[in-house]
Design an enzyme around this catalytic site. Structure first.
Site, PDB file in Angstrom:
ATOM      1  N   VAL A   1       0.042  -3.142   3.692  1.00 16.85           N
ATOM      2  CA  VAL A   1      -0.951  -2.359   2.954  1.00 16.85           C
ATOM      3  C   VAL A   1      -1.542  -1.271   3.848  1.00 16.85           C
ATOM      4  CG1 VAL A   1      -2.935  -3.876   3.483  1.00 16.85           C
ATOM      5  CG2 VAL A   1      -2.915  -2.574   1.339  1.00 16.85           C
ATOM      6  N   CYS A   2      -1.852  -0.126   3.225  1.00 18.03           N
ATOM      7  CA  CYS A   2      -2.610   0.932   3.894  1.00 18.03           C
ATOM      8  C   CYS A   2      -3.672   1.410   2.898  1.00 18.03           C
ATOM      9  CB  CYS A   2      -1.690   2.063   4.378  1.00 18.03           C
ATOM     10  SG  CYS A   2      -0.855   2.982   3.062  1.00 18.03           S
ATOM     11  N   ARG A   3      -4.045   2.670   2.935  1.00 18.30           N
ATOM     12  CA  ARG A   3      -5.095   3.142   2.034  1.00 18.30           C
ATOM     13  C   ARG A   3      -4.581   3.329   0.610  1.00 18.30           C
ATOM     14  NH1 ARG A   3      -7.810   8.159   0.502  1.00 18.30           N
ATOM     15  NH2 ARG A   3     -10.018   7.691   0.230  1.00 18.30           N
TER      16      ARG A   3
ATOM     17  N   MET B   1      -5.104  -0.215  -0.357  1.00 23.81           N
ATOM     18  CA  MET B   1      -6.435  -0.832  -0.437  1.00 23.81           C
ATOM     19  C   MET B   1      -7.263  -0.252  -1.577  1.00 23.81           C
ATOM     20  SD  MET B   1      -6.729  -3.369   1.573  1.00 23.81           S
ATOM     21  CE  MET B   1      -8.500  -3.646   1.416  1.00 23.81           C
TER      22      MET B   1
END
Length: 107
Positions: free
Chosen positions: A58-60, A86
């Site tokens: 996961v990232c932004r 996220m």
């Protein structure tokens, strides 16, 4: 190579969640059980990523995590991108914590 993706709402609660965002993003808000290895450090720290289970990356918003998941899959790992990152995690009301003492948010 196509990278498998999963909605944030479908990530298993006991899944291995790898957060590849930068330190300031992590501090602002992250999943409680996530493991933090920034994308810029993943090549040097790949031995910390389990090879015997699915890794949910996961990232932004999903761009950096897609790149890391693709790279891990090329190494023979089983990695899945968390679609929407996220932002989708927060939108799905999944748990978040911060390192600041303030309410968590997606930076």
């Amino acid at each position: 190579m196509t990278v498998p993706e999963i909605p944030a709402s479908d990530v298993p609660t006991d899944g291995y969640l790898l957060d590849v965002r930068e330190q300031d993003e992590w501090v602002a808000g992250h999943a409680p059980e996530a493991v933090h290895i920034p994308m810029t450090q993943i090549q040097g720290r790949v031995e910390e990523v389990p090879g015997d289970r699915t890794v949910y990356v996961v990232c932004r918003v999903g761009g950096r995590s897609l790149q890391v998941a693709a790279w891990l899959n090329q190494l023979g790992r089983e990695a899945v991108n968390v679609d929407g990152g996220m932002q989708s995690w927060a939108g799905a009301s999944r748990p978040m914590v911060s390192e600041t003492g303030h309410p968590p948010f997606v930076a």
